[in-house]
Design an enzyme around this catalytic site. Structure first.
Site, PDB file in Angstrom:
ATOM      1  CG  ASN A 157      -0.337  -0.489   2.464  1.00  0.00           C
ATOM      2  OD1 ASN A 157       0.201  -1.588   2.521  1.00  0.00           O
ATOM      3  ND2 ASN A 157      -0.389   0.327   3.501  1.00  0.00           N
ATOM      4  CD  GLN A 185      -3.846  -0.215  -1.552  1.00  0.00           C
ATOM      5  OE1 GLN A 185      -4.170   0.337  -2.610  1.00  0.00           O
ATOM      6  NE2 GLN A 185      -4.191   0.284  -0.375  1.00  0.00           N
ATOM      7  CB  SER A 205     -10.799  -3.358   1.368  1.00  0.00           C
ATOM      8  OG  SER A 205     -11.482  -2.314   1.999  1.00  0.00           O
ATOM      9  CG  HIS A 207     -12.397   1.689   1.943  1.00  0.00           C
ATOM     10  ND1 HIS A 207     -11.457   2.655   2.186  1.00  0.00           N
ATOM     11  CD2 HIS A 207     -12.084   0.647   2.743  1.00  0.00           C
ATOM     12  CE1 HIS A 207     -10.609   2.218   3.111  1.00  0.00           C
ATOM     13  NE2 HIS A 207     -10.975   0.995   3.466  1.00  0.00           N
ATOM     14  CB  THR A 243     -28.050  -8.758  10.024  1.00  0.00           C
ATOM     15  OG1 THR A 243     -28.805  -9.493  10.993  1.00  0.00           O
ATOM     16  CG2 THR A 243     -28.938  -8.384   8.856  1.00  0.00           C
ATOM     17  CB  CYS A 331       1.780  13.705  14.284  1.00  0.00           C
ATOM     18  SG  CYS A 331       2.464  14.867  15.452  1.00  0.00           S
TER      19      CYS A 331
HETATM   20  N1  PLP Z   1      -4.532  -4.139   3.611  1.00  0.00           N
HETATM   21  C1  PLP Z   1      -4.017  -3.150   2.869  1.00  0.00           C
HETATM   22  C2  PLP Z   1      -2.872  -3.441   1.949  1.00  0.00           C
HETATM   23  C3  PLP Z   1      -4.549  -1.858   2.971  1.00  0.00           C
HETATM   24  O1  PLP Z   1      -4.029  -0.869   2.232  1.00  0.00           O
HETATM   25  C4  PLP Z   1      -5.615  -1.643   3.865  1.00  0.00           C
HETATM   26  C5  PLP Z   1      -6.145  -0.286   4.070  1.00  0.00           C
HETATM   27  O2  PLP Z   1      -5.418   0.680   4.182  1.00  0.00           O
HETATM   28  C6  PLP Z   1      -6.123  -2.710   4.601  1.00  0.00           C
HETATM   29  C7  PLP Z   1      -5.551  -3.953   4.443  1.00  0.00           C
HETATM   30  C8  PLP Z   1      -7.283  -2.550   5.547  1.00  0.00           C
HETATM   31  O3  PLP Z   1      -8.475  -2.399   4.812  1.00  0.00           O
HETATM   32  P1  PLP Z   1      -9.850  -1.962   5.526  1.00  0.00           P
HETATM   33  O4  PLP Z   1      -9.792  -0.474   5.617  1.00  0.00           O
HETATM   34  O5  PLP Z   1     -10.911  -2.445   4.590  1.00  0.00           O
HETATM   35  O6  PLP Z   1      -9.906  -2.625   6.839  1.00  0.00           O
END
Ligand code: PLP
Length: 387
Positions: A157, A185, A205, A207, A243, A331
């Site tokens: 990431n 990613q 994920s 989002h 649910t 920070c």
């Molecule tokens: N794994 C990676 C490589 C991610 O970049 C992230 C989110 O920053 C996550 C896991 C965690 O995802 P979630 O926000 O859906 O818990």
């Protein structure tokens, strides 16, 4: 033209992506269907159908069976679930007590490893070089008939570096171990074919894929037994009670229908990212692209910029000019803490505090990237004159 006066330039797509209109259509559909999918009356049947259709859309995009998908609250849960549930199942795996992780995993994997260590399991961390390559000799040496699970992310990431999981899935299987990958990613940037990969478990994920926060999935290959992670009802074939988040799941499934288009756009983003890096490198000294020689995601650029007070100051300067980027440092109590992914790769603390991450997404245009490049160059020059 000053684009920042018109709209902000968002270059933090590895943190989260703006939901596509298809995701919003999914939200509308799901909100109209408020019945509990587990009920048996007619109010439930539309919800049940929506749930199934999202499962089918996602499984068709990822090439797996719909019932190999377990919906979760996001990839942090999927990572926790995959790793802990396997190690809890001591009856079948009692002679295998070892976990192998890359040293640059997301905290949801690394801290799950710490948790298991406290429970007496052995965890091996595969070093990653400054150039972004896994220490494959280390992996070869530590993979044994004591290994229960190898977990290596497909794409990092912070740096966008891609790891050669295809080869290591096979090698893990040859030793009788299972393989999990955090593929968060990579989704929508790389073609993913779960069946062809032969992987056992993989986390995703919504989002990070132009859908909603709070919804993800865990792929669990048919035949892999996972102990129930959340106890309660029999949702998700008794593996994850509760649910279902129908709104998030429906939105995720709608975006998956556009998955091939989203992947195609990676070519355009790669061109923009490369163009931006080339301009910065040729305009200023003392800038390094982390992992430039390794295979990388199309959208991500991790830049070490020397001679500025800290990357935070650059991020804030750009923020005021209408541009969102990110820095890995955080920070805490007034003190800047370094990014562990970067220090694990051998960067010094000072270097890691001078790194920024730029991550492009579907909405970015060439005009925006040109404006961003010009703006960051002048911001760096300004900060260097202060330092
Ligand atoms: N794994 C990676 C490589 C991610 O970049 C992230 C989110 O920053 C996550 C896991 C965690 O995802 P979630 O926000 O859906 O818990």
């Amino acid at each position: 033209m000053n684009l920042s006066l018109k709209r902000r330039i968002y270059l933090d797509n590895n943190a989260t992506t703006k939901p596509r209109s298809s995701a919003l259509e999914g939200v509308k559909k799901a909100l109209k269907s408020w019945g509990n999918p587990s009920s048996t009356h007619q109010n439930a049947s539309q919800s049940k159908a929506l749930l199934w259709s999202a499962r089918e859309n996602l499984s068709s995009f990822l090439n797996c069976h719909p019932l190999e998908i377990i919906f979760t609250s996001g990839a942090s849960e999927s990572n926790n679930h995959a790793i802990k549930a396997l190690f809890q199942n001591l009856e079948t795996q009692s002679h295998r007590q070892e976990l192998i992780l890359s040293a640059v995993e997301h905290p949801s994997v690394l801290t799950t490893g710490d948790f298991l260590k406290k429970q007496g399991k052995t965890v091996h961390y595969i070093p990653v070089s400054r150039k972004g390559f896994l220490d494959e000799d280390f992996l070869e040496k530590h993979l044994s008939d004591k290994t229960l699970l190898v977990s290596i992310m497909k794409a990092n990431n912070e740096t966008g570096i891609l790891f050669p999981i295809e080869k290591w899935i096979q090698k893990a299987h040859e030793k009788g171990a299972l393989f999990h990958s955090d593929m968060v990613q990579a989704l929508g940037k790389e073609k993913i074919d779960l069946k062809k990969l032969g992987i056992d478990l993989a986390s995703f994920s919504g989002h990070k894929f132009y859908s909603l926060q709070g919804c993800g999935l865990l792929y669990c290959k048919k035949g892999i037994h996972l102990d129930q992670f959340i106890h309660g009802g029999s949702q998700e074939r008794k593996r994850r009670a509760g649910t279902e988040n129908l709104v998030g799941i429906t939105a995720f499934g709608e975006v998956a229908k556009e998955g091939e288009f989203i992947i195609t756009e990676s070519k355009r983003l790669r061109f923009l990212r490369n163009h931006m890096e080339k301009t910065l490198l040729s305009s200023l000294d003392n800038i390094e692209v982390i992992g430039q020689e390794a295979p990388r995601l199309s959208n991500t650029s991790c830049l070490l910029i020397k001679g500025i007070p800290a990357a935070e100051s650059l991020m804030m300067n750009l923020d005021l000019k209408g541009i969102s980027i990110s820095v890995g440092s955080a920070c805490h109590s007034g003190k800047l803490e370094s990014n562990t992914v970067l220090t694990s790769m051998g960067l010094t603390t000072k270097e890691s505090l001078n790194c920024i991450r730029i991550s492009l997404g579907l909405e970015n245009t060439k005009e925006e990237i040109d404006y961003f490049t010009k703006t960051i160059l002048s911001s760096i020059q300004y900060l260097r004159n202060l330092d």
